[in-house]
Design an enzyme around this catalytic site. Structure first.
Site, PDB file in Angstrom:
ATOM      1  CD  GLU A  38      66.081  39.737  67.756  1.00 56.73           C
ATOM      2  OE1 GLU A  38      64.975  39.745  68.336  1.00 56.73           O
ATOM      3  OE2 GLU A  38      66.196  39.524  66.543  1.00 56.73           O
ATOM      4  NE  ARG A  49      73.715  34.249  68.167  1.00 54.10           N
ATOM      5  CZ  ARG A  49      72.667  34.933  67.744  1.00 54.10           C
ATOM      6  NH1 ARG A  49      71.460  34.687  68.261  1.00 54.10           N
ATOM      7  NH2 ARG A  49      72.783  35.863  66.809  1.00 54.10           N
ATOM      8  CG  ASN A  67      68.242  34.531  66.219  1.00 57.68           C
ATOM      9  OD1 ASN A  67      69.020  35.301  66.777  1.00 57.68           O
ATOM     10  ND2 ASN A  67      67.549  34.857  65.147  1.00 57.68           N
ATOM     11  CD  GLU A  92      75.100  36.912  61.295  1.00 59.22           C
ATOM     12  OE1 GLU A  92      75.280  37.515  60.215  1.00 59.22           O
ATOM     13  OE2 GLU A  92      74.744  37.480  62.350  1.00 59.22           O
ATOM     14  CG  ASP A 128      66.230  40.571  62.807  1.00 61.20           C
ATOM     15  OD1 ASP A 128      65.846  39.770  63.680  1.00 61.20           O
ATOM     16  OD2 ASP A 128      67.408  40.968  62.751  1.00 61.20           O
TER      17      ASP A 128
END
Length: 286
Positions: free
Chosen positions: A15, A96, A98, A117, A193
């Site tokens: 990521e 957390r 992201n 999630e 995303d």
């Protein structure tokens, strides 16, 4: 167009790619690792993080600011040390950080999410000169982006599970306005995303489970599609000497053993050329 393999990482959850100076930075969130790739000499440096790490951005102080699970931290590449700036969601230990973006004024907009999630506990926050405040964006399960328009007047927020992207005005004080619909997707494309904006105000969207990244213009019309040999594309960065080289992170997370056999490059970093350049990331003012 098809993306080409660049770095063999095998990240669980790659990521946060971002071009800073002459290097590509990115993370493996679940692997708790920060990477720096310097194309000029092929070097790949890495640092272990003490918590899940979602992103890094440049700072006016010459170091980096990193989004760890507990909140933004100052990070020194020279020493590998992390120093906490602020604590986020202390009452939500499953949350957390992201994803994040920096606006032209140096404010960092970043999102949180439930690591499992399930709970709609993800909020979008603003870090401005060391002070954190929550924006008015409604909580969701998985926040992604935000992306900031080149002129700093618009923020794009991704609700990944709802498969929607909304647009919000940003005023001179950095306050985020009400949501306006921008894009909505069906199950065929996968889940939206990470997102970024290029220099023309176009929005690049990575699709988790969608085998692709796509660019949309400021009116929401698709202009480009890039296919990948792996399914889980997480985010795009635009870098290189002319900011016309795209870099994409991907993930192995959630793939079965059979899927991994079919996708041996899952979790690696990919690249492809673009016509419209990216923008230089401004240093954060914190």
């Amino acid at each position: 167009m098809r993306a080409e393999p660049l770095l063999s990482i095998g990240a669980e959850l790659g990521e946060g790619p971002i071009w800073i100076d002459d290097a590509l930075w990115f993370v493996d969130i679940k692997g708790r690792r920060l990477y720096r790739h310097t194309p000029a000499n092929g070097a790949l440096d890495q640092w272990d993080a003490p918590e899940y790490i979602g992103w890094v951005v440049p700072s006016v102080h010459g170091d980096l600011i990193a989004g760890l699970q507990s909140g933004p931290h100052r990070f020194s590449p020279e020493t590998g040390a992390f120093a906490q700036i602020a604590e986020i969601d202390a009452h939500l230990p499953a949350n957390r950080l992201n994803d994040a973006a920096v606006d032209p004024a140096g404010r960092i907009f970043f999102g949180t999410m439930d690591n499992d999630e399930r709970a709609a506990s993800g909020r979008v926050y603003r870090l401005d000169a060391g002070t954190v405040s929550a924006t008015a964006i409604n909580p969701v399960v998985i926040t992604n982006g935000p992306a900031i328009a080149p002129d700093g007047t618009r923020l794009y927020h991704v609700d990944t599970l709802a498969r929607t992207i909304t647009m919000h005005a940003i005023d001179a004080a950095g306050d985020v306005g009400a949501a306006a619909p921008f894009l909505a997707f069906t199950g065929d494309e996968g889940h939206p995303d990470g997102v970024i904006c290029d220099s023309a105000g176009g929005v690049w969207v990575a699709f988790y489970g969608g085998w692709a990244a796509r660019r949309y213009d400021a009116d929401g019309r698709q202009t480009d599609e890039v296919r990948f040999p792996v399914s889980n594309i997480t985010k795009i960065a635009l870098g290189g000497a002319d900011l016309r080289t795209a870099y994409a992170t991907t993930a192995r997370q959630g793939l079965s053993a059979e899927a991994l056999d079919d996708q041996p490059l899952a979790g690696d970093v990919f690249t492809f050329p673009v016509t419209i350049a990216g923008t230089t990331i401004p240093p954060a003012n914190s």
